[in-house]
Design a protein around this motif. Structure first.
Motif, PDB file in Angstrom:
ATOM      1  N   SER A 194     -20.231 -23.859  19.238  1.00 30.21           N
ATOM      2  CA  SER A 194     -19.912 -22.927  20.321  1.00 30.21           C
ATOM      3  C   SER A 194     -18.800 -21.992  19.849  1.00 30.21           C
ATOM      4  O   SER A 194     -18.215 -22.185  18.785  1.00 30.21           O
ATOM      5  N   SER A 195     -18.514 -20.963  20.641  1.00 33.55           N
ATOM      6  CA  SER A 195     -17.477 -20.011  20.251  1.00 33.55           C
ATOM      7  C   SER A 195     -16.085 -20.588  20.429  1.00 33.55           C
ATOM      8  O   SER A 195     -15.128 -20.117  19.831  1.00 33.55           O
ATOM      9  N   ILE A 196     -15.975 -21.623  21.252  1.00 32.52           N
ATOM     10  CA  ILE A 196     -14.669 -22.235  21.500  1.00 32.52           C
ATOM     11  C   ILE A 196     -14.430 -23.350  20.489  1.00 32.52           C
ATOM     12  O   ILE A 196     -15.370 -24.020  20.045  1.00 32.52           O
ATOM     13  N   GLY A 197     -13.170 -23.504  20.086  1.00 30.59           N
ATOM     14  CA  GLY A 197     -12.876 -24.552  19.124  1.00 30.59           C
ATOM     15  C   GLY A 197     -11.389 -24.808  19.017  1.00 30.59           C
ATOM     16  O   GLY A 197     -10.566 -24.190  19.707  1.00 30.59           O
ATOM     17  N   GLU A 198     -11.021 -25.723  18.136  1.00 33.79           N
ATOM     18  CA  GLU A 198      -9.631 -26.093  17.954  1.00 33.79           C
ATOM     19  C   GLU A 198      -8.922 -25.035  17.119  1.00 33.79           C
ATOM     20  O   GLU A 198      -9.423 -24.593  16.081  1.00 33.79           O
ATOM     21  N   LEU A 199      -7.736 -24.630  17.569  1.00 32.40           N
ATOM     22  CA  LEU A 199      -6.976 -23.621  16.843  1.00 32.40           C
ATOM     23  C   LEU A 199      -6.337 -24.227  15.596  1.00 32.40           C
ATOM     24  O   LEU A 199      -5.740 -25.297  15.656  1.00 32.40           O
ATOM     25  N   ASP A 249      -4.284 -27.260  20.391  1.00 33.13           N
ATOM     26  CA  ASP A 249      -4.839 -26.427  21.462  1.00 33.13           C
ATOM     27  C   ASP A 249      -6.231 -25.956  21.081  1.00 33.13           C
ATOM     28  O   ASP A 249      -6.598 -25.941  19.900  1.00 33.13           O
ATOM     29  N   ILE A 250      -7.008 -25.549  22.075  1.00 36.13           N
ATOM     30  CA  ILE A 250      -8.336 -25.006  21.820  1.00 36.13           C
ATOM     31  C   ILE A 250      -8.441 -23.616  22.424  1.00 36.13           C
ATOM     32  O   ILE A 250      -7.751 -23.288  23.393  1.00 36.13           O
ATOM     33  N   GLY A 251      -9.293 -22.776  21.839  1.00 36.73           N
ATOM     34  CA  GLY A 251      -9.416 -21.419  22.343  1.00 36.73           C
ATOM     35  C   GLY A 251     -10.566 -20.682  21.693  1.00 36.73           C
ATOM     36  O   GLY A 251     -11.386 -21.266  20.973  1.00 36.73           O
ATOM     37  N   LEU A 271      -7.391 -18.903  25.680  1.00 35.70           N
ATOM     38  CA  LEU A 271      -6.606 -20.033  25.180  1.00 35.70           C
ATOM     39  C   LEU A 271      -6.585 -21.128  26.227  1.00 35.70           C
ATOM     40  O   LEU A 271      -6.154 -20.914  27.351  1.00 35.70           O
ATOM     41  N   ASN A 272      -7.084 -22.290  25.860  1.00 38.79           N
ATOM     42  CA  ASN A 272      -6.985 -23.454  26.739  1.00 38.79           C
ATOM     43  C   ASN A 272      -5.823 -24.299  26.243  1.00 38.79           C
ATOM     44  O   ASN A 272      -6.010 -25.306  25.572  1.00 38.79           O
ATOM     45  N   GLY A 273      -4.620 -23.843  26.540  1.00 40.33           N
ATOM     46  CA  GLY A 273      -3.419 -24.511  26.049  1.00 40.33           C
ATOM     47  C   GLY A 273      -3.092 -25.752  26.847  1.00 40.33           C
ATOM     48  O   GLY A 273      -3.743 -26.090  27.822  1.00 40.33           O
TER      49      GLY A 273
END
Length: 324
Positions: A180-185, A204-206, A222-224
């Motif tokens: 997916s486009s979201i992942g771990e920073l 964090d993930i974003g 950002l899903n901080g």
């Protein structure tokens, strides 16, 4: 919630300072404008936790007033509100939960303070509810600042709700989760030659924006981490971010999670590869009792592993009682 020791050289610290001054300049604050309200919680940074002593020290040395996130009592919030009635600070900076608690106190008690210039929030992400309360209380722009103690400044939110990365300090990538486009920073620090952090997983993930090949880089989402507010029996509110600084002082605890089960019961889950000395538990209990009172029970639970939440974020502080 996961302990580590990091070394930073002088050039990195100077780069960090100049980056923050440049950030302030973007938002209309010149480098000589140092009069600010700091809502903070790290004892290494603050020293004395009593507001009047801090007012003297910080006004004398760097024109700042400090509200300690470990002592957000009604008395301290009123005292800080009285200062805000008289002073228009060049900026207000601090832990998001601490600023939110102060703003809610001002709004709930209909306290009329001076219109402020700028609020800079850090440590945890601002929710929409928090932004509304802060905007109502201080009547000024709010900037959500993203950084960490180990890598320094990472970025800040612009008006388009995208997070602009300080690309002169860090290179940011995303390790995709399930294609997916979201992942771990993943962050590579560019300024600290004393202890380079290469492809460091910050926790964090974003989502990196589509124009990641062009400078400056942006994080479109950002899903901080989110930190809860803890409560004491005598009706104080404690910024959960501050509590993590207590555990960071002690060797032997590699990872931890602080959970307020009830108003008088706090559980600390921890991971350790050694048998933690009882003296460490006693010292932690003593520090927590100074904040929550002797009536609050503190229990320690040793774990082999503390998993992240379903969202992929590791929740290092959790309050299970009504945060309202």
């Amino acid at each position: 919630g996961e302990k580590a020791v990091f070394y930073q050289d002088r050039i990195h610290r100077l780069t960090q300072t100049s980056n923050f001054l440049a950030f302030l300049r973007i938002h209309g604050v010149r480098y000589w404008q140092r009069k600010h309200l700091l809502v903070w919680g790290n004892q290494e940074d603050l020293g004395n936790s009593i507001l009047p002593d801090n007012i003297y020290y910080h006004l004398l040395f760097n024109d700042s007033v400090v509200l300690n996130a470990s002592n957000l009592s009604e008395k301290e919030l009123n005292r800080c509100s009285d200062i805000l009635k008289k002073i228009k600070f060049d900026y207000i900076r601090g832990y998001s939960q601490g600023i939110f608690i102060l703003a809610k106190h001002i709004n709930d008690n209909k306290i009329k303070i001076k219109k402020q210039k700028l609020v800079i929030s850090t440590a945890t992400q601002l929710s929409n509810e928090m932004k509304i309360e802060i905007k109502k209380a201080f009547s000024c722009d709010i900037v959500d600042f993203y950084g960490s103690r180990e890598v320094g400044s990472i970025g800040y939110y612009e008006s388009n709700e995208s997070l602009k990365i300080f690309h002169n300090m860090n290179y940011v990538e995303v390790e995709n989760i399930e294609n997916s486009s979201i992942g771990e920073l993943i962050i590579t620090n560019l300024s600290n030659k004393g202890m380079p952090l290469i492809r460091y997983k910050i926790g964090d993930i974003g989502i990196i924006s589509n124009n990641e090949k062009q400078l400056p880089f942006y994080i479109s989402k950002l899903n901080g981490r989110v930190a809860d507010v803890f409560h004491t029996i005598d009706n104080k509110k404690i910024d959960g971010t501050f509590l993590t600084t207590i555990l960071n002082e002690f060797d032997g605890i590699n990872q931890f999670q602080i959970i307020q089960e009830k108003i008088d019961l706090i559980k600390i889950r921890f991971v350790s590869n050694i048998n933690v000395n009882q003296l460490i538990f006693d010292k932690i209990s003593f520090k927590f009792s100074k904040i929550f009172g002797d009536e609050c029970e503190l229990i320690f639970v040793k774990e082999k592993y503390i998993p992240p939440s379903k969202s992929g974020k590791f929740l290092y502080v959790i309050c299970k009682i009504d945060n309202k």
